[in-house]
Write an enzyme that holds these catalytic residues in place. Structure first.
Site, mmCIF file in Angstrom:
data_model
loop_
_atom_site.group_PDB
_atom_site.id
_atom_site.type_symbol
_atom_site.label_atom_id
_atom_site.label_comp_id
_atom_site.label_asym_id
_atom_site.label_seq_id
_atom_site.Cartn_x
_atom_site.Cartn_y
_atom_site.Cartn_z
ATOM 1 N N CYS A 159 -26.794 13.625 -25.556
ATOM 2 C CA CYS A 159 -27.821 13.776 -24.533
ATOM 3 C C CYS A 159 -28.634 12.486 -24.510
ATOM 4 O O CYS A 159 -28.102 11.416 -24.796
ATOM 5 C CB CYS A 159 -28.683 15.005 -24.804
ATOM 6 S SG CYS A 159 -29.548 14.987 -26.391
ATOM 7 N N MET A 160 -29.918 12.550 -24.197
ATOM 8 C CA MET A 160 -30.717 11.336 -24.068
ATOM 9 C C MET A 160 -30.983 10.654 -25.402
ATOM 10 O O MET A 160 -31.089 9.434 -25.471
ATOM 11 C CB MET A 160 -32.057 11.655 -23.393
ATOM 12 C CG MET A 160 -31.941 11.978 -21.922
ATOM 13 S SD MET A 160 -33.548 12.354 -21.223
ATOM 14 C CE MET A 160 -34.416 10.811 -21.511
#
Length: 477
Positions: free
Chosen positions: A27-28
């Site tokens: 993810c981020m």
């Protein structure tokens, strides 16, 4: 080999090598690994790797390495695996090992039994929206820039025709994401629920009611009123695609293989398409209207008190992974009200973290290990990416995490007290959220940020440290 590539190799070494990894996604800020045999993972070694900001043990092993770095680390791991990101990794060494497979199946079965239905729902929501977060951020910030330029045009500060044209172009780019969010949501929901992604996208697109005009509307079967494009929002899309996955799987079992490719998608779309228009859109519209009304009432009536509670308890929700439940709420608030008044309050939680980290930097001058961790995590913390600070600084120390939460509560109380401070898109937080603040309430949001910074600093400076933290050269116990 650069620093990020070396970090990828160190992480793989600590988790038992690439042969112990079945799947790689990210993810981020986190690399998310599906581990084959958890007994081969050396957790103390993994947590002590330079560059690893935190480790979360869940259905997948989640290693926090921070924004930007996560892309490089994941890319190197994928390169070593020989497959694409998100694809299952074949392992020659265990393809015929029936005993290991049986043990793995047993672990997965036991894990599923431990998971509550609520946890399953939350994970599904997270898996639907996490891949969309970069698009939310990019489109949201572009829309924010367009809004700022438009304010200058309205005020007469700028009058050039090319600026007006630029604003129009920026809004077109922004709407490439936001106007078709239902399609993206349907596509991702289908992947999560095990349906064909393309069919999920079509169901999402169905809610846009393309081609329907005021002269020839589709009536709501419950009220007789015309259906509105997007009614029911993403809640309706998710429910419809969930049912699509069930219908499609059933059809695959009963339709002969020779005609499956023709019959199954056609019947699936016909059944779910009709149900979406005549059932899911009206029902989900009722649900979303009620949800938006409740949230606006809580924030509007609760004011300072509601702001403090949301700001103070949002970090624990992030820590538990429960914050993703707010994503569809934010989106429905934006769809109906033009802004989410929940996000600026929740953003104060990250600001409290920043204040706490600054206090630790000042108070713990002799703890070089802690100061090094703060140095790496603080810049992105200002920009609203709080996981490196949570898992790399405050949570391992314990007490600063609590004082950071209190700082976030103060910031939330200020935002709630000022009132009507909303955001026109989701994704960014901290300073990065500033361009997205609705109705030019920039000053109110800045006051809230500064309040959270200051409160987090004061609480942590006076109550958030111990003698050991200040004098020992280590992070955590």
């Amino acid at each position: 080999m650069n620093k990020d590539q070396q970090l990828a190799h160190h992480i793989l070494d600590a988790v038992g090598g690439i042969d112990n990894v079945d799947n790689i996604i990210h993810c981020m800020t986190r690399v998310r690994l599906k581990i084959n045999n958890e007994t081969q993972v050396d957790y103390p070694k993994l947590k002590n790797i330079e560059g690893v900001l935190g480790v979360i043990q869940d259905e997948r092993l989640q290693i926090v390495v921070g924004p930007g770095t996560v892309n490089e680390v994941s890319a190197e791991m994928v390169k070593l695996s020989g497959v694409q990101l998100g694809e299952d990794i074949p392992h020659r060494s265990n393809t015929s090992n029936i005993k290991n497979q049986a043990q793995q199946n047993k672990r997965e079965f036991q894990q599923k039994r431990k998971q509550s239905k609520m946890n399953t729902i939350l994970k599904s929501i997270a898996n639907i929206f996490i891949p969309l977060i970069p698009a939310f951020i990019g489109a949201g910030l572009i829309g924010g820039i367009a809004a700022v330029l438009n304010n200058f045009i309205t005020a007469g500060t700028i009058s050039a025709d090319w600026v007006k044209q630029l604003v129009a172009v920026l809004n077109v780019i922004k709407d490439g994401m936001l106007a078709y969010l239902a399609i993206f949501t349907g596509f991702n929901a289908a992947k999560v629920f095990g349906a064909t992604p393309g069919l999920g996208g079509v169901i999402g697109g169905t809610t846009l009611l393309t081609g329907i005009t005021e002269d020839n509307p589709i009536k709501n079967v419950f009220t007789g009123e015309p259906l509105i494009a997007g009614q029911g929002g993403i809640i309706g899309v998710i429910l419809a695609v969930w049912l699509l996955s069930i219908i499609e799987k059933k059809l695959h079992k009963i339709v002969p293989n020779a005609i499956d490719i023709i019959v199954t998608p056609t019947i699936s779309l016909l059944i779910i398409g009709l149900l979406t228009i005549f059932f899911f859109m009206p029902i989900a519209g009722f649900i979303s209207d009620g949800l938006v009304g409740v949230v606006n009432w809580v924030i509007g009536v609760g004011g300072i008190f509601s702001g403090f509670i949301i700001g103070a308890f949002f970090l624990p929700l992030v820590m538990l992974g429960l914050h993703h439940i707010f994503t569809p709420i934010h989106i429905e608030l934006i769809n109906q009200s033009g802004a989410t008044y929940l996000l600026p309050i929740a953003a104060m939680a990250g600001a409290g973290q920043v204040g706490a980290a600054l206090a630790l930097w000042v108070r713990c001058k002799n703890n070089t290990t802690l100061r090094t961790a703060i140095k790496g995590a603080l810049p992105v913390g200002f920009l609203g990416i709080g996981e490196p600070l949570i898992y790399g600084v405050t949570l391992p120390l314990g007490r600063p995490f609590i004082t950071a939460c209190l700082g976030g509560g103060i910031g939330g109380a200020v935002i709630g007290g000022i009132g009507h401070i909303g955001a026109t898109a989701i994704g960014p937080s901290g300073i990065s959220l500033l361009p997205l603040i609705a109705h030019q309430k920039y000053l109110g949001y800045i006051i809230g940020l500064l309040s959270a910074y200051l409160a987090g600093f004061i609480f942590t400076y006076f109550f958030g440290t111990t003698k050991e933290m200040r004098n020992l050269n280590k992070l955590g116990d």
